[in-house]
Design a protein around this motif. Structure first.
Motif, mmCIF file in Angstrom:
data_model
loop_
_atom_site.group_PDB
_atom_site.id
_atom_site.type_symbol
_atom_site.label_atom_id
_atom_site.label_comp_id
_atom_site.label_asym_id
_atom_site.label_seq_id
_atom_site.Cartn_x
_atom_site.Cartn_y
_atom_site.Cartn_z
ATOM 1 N N TYR A 634 0.846 -1.198 0.025
ATOM 2 C CA TYR A 634 0.098 -0.078 0.035
ATOM 3 C C TYR A 634 0.879 1.279 0.050
ATOM 4 C CZ TYR A 634 -4.666 -2.125 0.490
ATOM 5 O OH TYR A 634 -5.651 -2.950 0.205
ATOM 6 N N LEU A 635 2.371 1.099 0.218
ATOM 7 C CA LEU A 635 2.895 2.423 0.349
ATOM 8 C C LEU A 635 2.990 2.843 -1.087
ATOM 9 C CD1 LEU A 635 5.128 4.471 1.430
ATOM 10 C CD2 LEU A 635 6.772 2.622 0.802
ATOM 11 N N PHE A 636 2.974 1.779 -2.199
ATOM 12 C CA PHE A 636 2.941 2.122 -3.608
ATOM 13 C C PHE A 636 1.897 2.518 -4.012
ATOM 14 C CE2 PHE A 636 6.758 -0.823 -2.710
ATOM 15 C CZ PHE A 636 7.778 0.173 -2.754
ATOM 16 N N SER A 637 0.859 1.387 -3.868
ATOM 17 C CA SER A 637 -0.462 1.777 -4.387
ATOM 18 C C SER A 637 -1.318 0.614 -3.807
ATOM 19 C CB SER A 637 -0.722 1.716 -5.778
ATOM 20 O OG SER A 637 -1.930 1.585 -6.195
ATOM 21 N N PRO A 638 -2.385 0.815 -3.298
ATOM 22 C CA PRO A 638 -3.553 -0.385 -3.106
ATOM 23 C C PRO A 638 -4.192 -0.806 -4.417
ATOM 24 C CG PRO A 638 -4.602 1.834 -3.073
ATOM 25 C CD PRO A 638 -3.285 2.021 -3.244
ATOM 26 N N PRO A 639 -4.643 -2.221 -4.437
ATOM 27 C CA PRO A 639 -5.268 -2.878 -5.573
ATOM 28 C C PRO A 639 -6.057 -1.852 -6.220
ATOM 29 C CG PRO A 639 -5.125 -4.350 -3.860
ATOM 30 C CD PRO A 639 -4.912 -3.086 -3.229
ATOM 31 N N MET A 640 -6.090 -1.832 -7.833
ATOM 32 C CA MET A 640 -7.160 -0.681 -8.186
ATOM 33 C C MET A 640 -7.858 -1.502 -9.361
ATOM 34 S SD MET A 640 -4.194 2.167 -8.898
ATOM 35 C CE MET A 640 -2.842 0.895 -9.383
ATOM 36 N N GLU A 641 -8.974 -0.920 -9.557
ATOM 37 C CA GLU A 641 -9.705 -1.427 -10.757
ATOM 38 C C GLU A 641 -8.871 -1.068 -12.020
ATOM 39 O OE1 GLU A 641 -13.773 0.372 -10.972
ATOM 40 O OE2 GLU A 641 -14.211 -0.422 -8.841
ATOM 41 N N PRO A 642 -9.287 -1.781 -13.279
ATOM 42 C CA PRO A 642 -8.757 -1.785 -14.264
ATOM 43 C C PRO A 642 -8.316 -0.238 -14.818
ATOM 44 C CG PRO A 642 -9.920 -3.695 -14.396
ATOM 45 C CD PRO A 642 -10.290 -2.931 -13.333
ATOM 46 N N SER A 643 -9.388 0.624 -14.864
ATOM 47 C CA SER A 643 -9.278 1.877 -15.273
ATOM 48 C C SER A 643 -8.335 2.711 -14.519
ATOM 49 C CB SER A 643 -10.758 2.512 -15.353
ATOM 50 O OG SER A 643 -11.453 2.536 -14.231
ATOM 51 N N GLU A 644 -8.493 2.663 -13.098
ATOM 52 C CA GLU A 644 -7.541 3.287 -12.178
ATOM 53 C C GLU A 644 -6.211 2.996 -12.589
ATOM 54 O OE1 GLU A 644 -7.326 4.383 -7.487
ATOM 55 O OE2 GLU A 644 -8.803 3.044 -8.120
ATOM 56 N N ALA A 645 -5.973 1.484 -12.477
ATOM 57 C CA ALA A 645 -4.485 0.925 -12.829
ATOM 58 C C ALA A 645 -3.959 1.399 -13.999
ATOM 59 C CB ALA A 645 -4.796 -0.498 -12.664
ATOM 60 N N GLU A 646 -4.917 1.709 -15.066
ATOM 61 C CA GLU A 646 -4.327 2.114 -16.364
ATOM 62 C C GLU A 646 -3.957 3.650 -16.245
ATOM 63 O OE1 GLU A 646 -5.740 2.607 -20.997
ATOM 64 O OE2 GLU A 646 -7.078 1.387 -19.519
ATOM 65 N N ARG A 647 -4.623 4.319 -15.428
ATOM 66 C CA ARG A 647 -3.986 5.804 -15.465
ATOM 67 C C ARG A 647 -2.752 5.795 -14.477
ATOM 68 N NH1 ARG A 647 -9.704 6.475 -14.634
ATOM 69 N NH2 ARG A 647 -9.453 6.507 -12.398
ATOM 70 N N PHE A 648 -2.637 5.054 -13.440
ATOM 71 C CA PHE A 648 -1.434 4.778 -12.711
ATOM 72 C C PHE A 648 -0.182 4.336 -13.490
ATOM 73 C CE2 PHE A 648 1.519 2.699 -10.178
ATOM 74 C CZ PHE A 648 1.515 3.387 -8.992
ATOM 75 N N LEU A 649 -0.433 3.426 -14.478
ATOM 76 C CA LEU A 649 0.778 2.895 -15.497
ATOM 77 C C LEU A 649 0.983 3.776 -16.596
ATOM 78 C CD1 LEU A 649 -0.692 -1.012 -15.761
ATOM 79 C CD2 LEU A 649 1.254 -0.191 -14.291
ATOM 80 N N SER A 650 0.007 4.586 -16.724
ATOM 81 C CA SER A 650 0.435 5.716 -17.979
ATOM 82 C C SER A 650 1.335 6.767 -17.321
ATOM 83 C CB SER A 650 -0.985 6.041 -18.454
ATOM 84 O OG SER A 650 -1.591 6.843 -17.415
ATOM 85 N N ALA A 651 1.084 7.120 -15.930
ATOM 86 C CA ALA A 651 1.772 8.363 -15.375
ATOM 87 C C ALA A 651 2.066 7.781 -13.991
ATOM 88 C CB ALA A 651 1.143 9.508 -15.408
ATOM 89 N N PRO A 652 3.214 7.154 -13.891
ATOM 90 C CA PRO A 652 3.664 6.456 -12.317
ATOM 91 C C PRO A 652 4.040 7.833 -11.502
ATOM 92 C CG PRO A 652 4.470 5.020 -14.002
ATOM 93 C CD PRO A 652 4.070 6.185 -14.806
ATOM 94 N N PRO A 653 3.805 7.750 -10.259
ATOM 95 C CA PRO A 653 4.091 8.859 -9.421
ATOM 96 C C PRO A 653 5.759 8.967 -9.467
ATOM 97 C CG PRO A 653 2.355 7.560 -8.365
ATOM 98 C CD PRO A 653 2.615 6.811 -9.603
ATOM 99 N N GLN A 654 5.925 10.240 -9.624
ATOM 100 C CA GLN A 654 7.724 10.220 -9.619
ATOM 101 C C GLN A 654 8.321 9.942 -8.194
ATOM 102 O OE1 GLN A 654 9.395 10.782 -12.314
ATOM 103 N NE2 GLN A 654 7.554 10.323 -13.504
ATOM 104 N N TRP A 655 7.386 10.081 -7.009
ATOM 105 C CA TRP A 655 7.855 10.146 -5.601
ATOM 106 C C TRP A 655 8.497 8.516 -5.473
ATOM 107 C CZ3 TRP A 655 5.566 6.417 -2.829
ATOM 108 C CH2 TRP A 655 4.344 6.088 -3.042
ATOM 109 N N ILE A 656 7.866 7.496 -6.423
ATOM 110 C CA ILE A 656 8.236 6.291 -5.970
ATOM 111 C C ILE A 656 9.827 6.084 -6.608
ATOM 112 C CG2 ILE A 656 7.902 3.835 -6.769
ATOM 113 C CD1 ILE A 656 5.091 4.429 -6.885
#
Length: 671
Positions: A634-656
């Motif tokens: 969960y530090l990086f991300s909780p499990p996400m629905e496909p649409s939310e995961a797609e947005r995450f993958l397209s622009a991963p948070p820079q802080w990671i």
């Protein structure tokens, strides 16, 4: 000839010869009417200059120049119901089949056709051919040159022979059918008479004996001699009525079955199974007698419901605790070794105890509760245990039954969904993969987590179709992300122990990745310790095959089961996943020690290491010092629905990525 009507005669003839002149000559003999007796030059050589008188007969002549063509024409004729009755066949027809091979193939298609071999060669294998064939009477050999009358006589005689044989076969078939029908009728009549006579004799001679046995058979089990369900329910009805009249009339029902009885039947046979059931009945009766020698015989009764299920009815109890003591004593009695022939067999029973109370109205109600309690004992302890009835067992059983029913339709109703949790490279912070996590959108209960239904799915084997759906859906989603500029992403999918028992599992998984358009190396199959340590014989071969096809295999929740390091080295595992229970204990005295041990084991076995359950920066920093490969939590991300995961993958948070820089690479341990 007069036995067969003219219009029914089959005079279809096939000439197989690569010499067009010979084909034309034979066709002329058989199809054209008699002429003025003049012969062509070729006919003079072929038929030694002797014209022949040709009877006026109607032959239909087809021709083929090669054996393969001839076989095809025979098949076509046979399929259309107009077979050839005679074939004139040359022995040498290069470059195709020779005569021998042609004959063998034609008779495979139509074993009734007559064949005349026409050849100018004196081949030595003709005699061998007649010896080898199943139809020597249908094979005639003539040498070129031959006379036209010879061809005509053979055509007339052999087609007549074929037609007579066909009529004989039809007549024989008709006679056989008539004889068979009459024989069957006669046999049935005789059987009916014998049955009626036997029944009459039995009724007359055995009536009194049957009347004596009828009562016992109606109320007792044939194998063990114990009371059956009918008699048990009759006595239970009396107990229920007494309890309603007198609250102190305590009674209880003990429902038990023999653990792993099917295994005994399958390995030693039903005779051994029957022996175990009979001996168990004997021990139950002996135990009940020993418990209270002053009790009346009807106060404690063992019954057999069927199969390996027994019920003990305890009446006249001083208190309900006595039922638990009975269950304990039964466990001890059954634990003594059984002997069947040369075998010594260890047996245990599981028991459910339901005390009788005034709320019960029918025998079925208390038997139901005792049965529920029996399966509660199996769920808790596996085998060789007993459990006492609790009111919430009904609710749990009803919920379980409802869950099973609804889960059966969850896939077709599109109620199942996958959520995705990113997997992060702990070296540079890149999102290198996702884990597919199952969710159930229940129409009434809302979003259900795996803990709410996977145990039921596993026990009922519903996990098998569900697991197949999960892999297919995850692969299709992975393909979509590949097409959306994430070509190196991979997906991790959990595989149930039940799935490893499916015979065509490897083919199912290969089909799933092929249909989705991804390659096996982009799919990580996560399996539990128990599925490979305890079930190697059932699933190890399939795991090896999956790995050979390119799938990667990771051991999930490592350290929480009963791992054998020696056997772990023998398994086709590519990586270990440190369970979140260890990650969350970082900071405790033994927390890092456990993680260090697991990490060291993985590195010694050349395996990748994934740490799951990372929820705090402190945990991440400790994990990074070990140079683990991947992290999840969960530090990086909780499990996400496909649409939310797609947005995450397209622009991963820079802080990671920035987090990864807090511990430079050179400070980490090398892999």
């Amino acid at each position: 000839m007069n036995s067969i009507e003219l219009e029914e005669l089959n005079r279809n003839i096939l000439v197989v010869d690569d010499d067009d002149g010979i084909v034309a000559s034979i066709r002329k003999i058989l199809e054209e009417p008699a002429d003025d007796g003049h012969l062509t030059a070729r006919e003079s050589v072929l038929f030694e200059g002797k014209p022949a008188n040709r009877p006026s007969l109607s032959f239909t002549v087809d021709a083929a120049s090669q054996g393969e063509d001839a076989a095809r024409m025979v098949r076509q004729r046979l399929d259309t119901g107009r077979p050839y009755s005679l074939i004139f066949l040359d022995m040498h027809m290069p470059p195709g089949w020779d005569g021998t091979r042609t004959i063998e193939n034609i008779w495979k298609i139509d074993p009734h056709v007559e064949i005349v071999i026409c050849s100018a060669h004196n081949d030595s294998d003709w005699h061998d051919l007649r010896q080898r064939t199943d139809n020597p009477a249908q094979l005639i050999i003539i040498h070129k040159p031959f006379e036209s009358i010879e061809i005509m006589q053979l055509a007339m005689g052999l087609t007549e022979k074929w037609n007579l044989a066909r009529q004989a076969r039809r007549t024989e078939d008709d006679l056989q059918r008539i004889v068979s029908e009459q024989t069957t009728d006669l046999q049935q009549t005789n059987a009916n008479l014998r049955e009626a006579n036997n029944r009459l004799e039995f009724e007359v001679v055995e009536r009194k004996k049957a009347e004596k046995q009828a009562w016992h058979s109606a109320f007792h089990d044939g194998l063990t001699g114990l009371p059956n369900r009918t008699l048990l329910e009759e006595r239970l009805t009396q107990c229920i009525a007494r309890k309603k009249r007198n609250a102190a009339a305590h009674y209880a029902v003990v429902f038990l079955d023999v653990d792993n009885f099917k295994t005994i039947n399958d390995t030693l046979g039903h005779k051994a199974g029957d022996a175990i059931l009979s001996e168990t009945a004997t021990r139950l009766q002996a135990t009940l007698r020993e418990l209270d020698t002053t009790a009346r015989p009807t106060d404690r009764t063992a019954s057999r419901l069927g199969g390996d299920e027994f019920v003990i009815l305890l009446e006249g109890l001083a208190d309900q605790s006595h039922a638990e003591r009975v269950a304990q004593r039964i466990q001890e009695a059954v634990a003594e070794p059984y002997r069947f022939e040369e075998h010594t067999i260890r047996v245990s029973v599981s028991q459910g105890v339901a005390p009788g109370d005034a709320s019960y109205d029918t025998p079925g109600e208390i038997l139901r509760d005792a049965d529920l309690t029996l399966y509660d004992a199996k769920d808790v302890d596996g085998k060789g245990a007993y459990s006492m009835f609790q009111q919430d067992m009904r609710t749990r059983a009803a919920t379980r039954t409802e869950t099973i029913s609804e889960l059966c339709h969850a896939i077709e109703r599109n109620e199942l969904q996958l959520h995705y949790q990113p997997l992060v490279s702990l070296h540079d912070g890149r999102i290198i993969g996702v884990e597919a996590l199952l969710r159930w959108h229940h129409p009434q209960r809302g979003l259900l987590m795996p803990a709410d239904f996977l145990e039921v799915a596993e026990k009922t084997k519903l996990i098998r179709p569900i697991g197949t759906w999960v892999l297919g859906a995850a692969c299709r989603q992975l393909r979509a992300w590949h097409d959306a500029a994430n070509p190196d992403l991979w997906v991790a999918v959990n595989v149930s122990p039940q799935q490893l028992l499916v015979e065509d599992l490897v083919e199912q998984f290969r089909q799933a990745v092929d249909d989705a358009g991804v390659v096996p190396r982009q799919v990580i199959l996560e399996i539990t310790e128990s599925s490979v340590i305890e079930r190697q014989e059932g699933g190890l071969g399939r795991l090896l095959a999956l790995r050979e096809h390119g799938f990667r295999l990771h051991l999930d929740d490592f350290g929480t089961g009963y791992s054998s390091i020696r056997r772990l080295d023998e398994l086709p595992i590519d990586g270990l996943k440190i369970d979140r229970s260890f990650t969350t204990r970082i900071g405790h005295p033994k927390g890092m020690a456990n993680i260090n041990a697991i990490h060291g084991l993985a590195r010694n076995l050349d395996m990748k290491v994934t740490a799951e359950g990372i929820e705090t920066v402190e945990q991440l920093e400790h994990i990074q010092t070990l140079d683990c490969d991947f992290g999840q939590g969960y530090l990086f991300s909780p499990p996400m629905e496909p649409s939310e995961a797609e947005r995450f993958l397209s622009a991963p948070p820079q802080w990671i990525a920035r987090l990864m820089q807090r511990h430079p690479q050179e400070q980490r341990r090398s892999a």
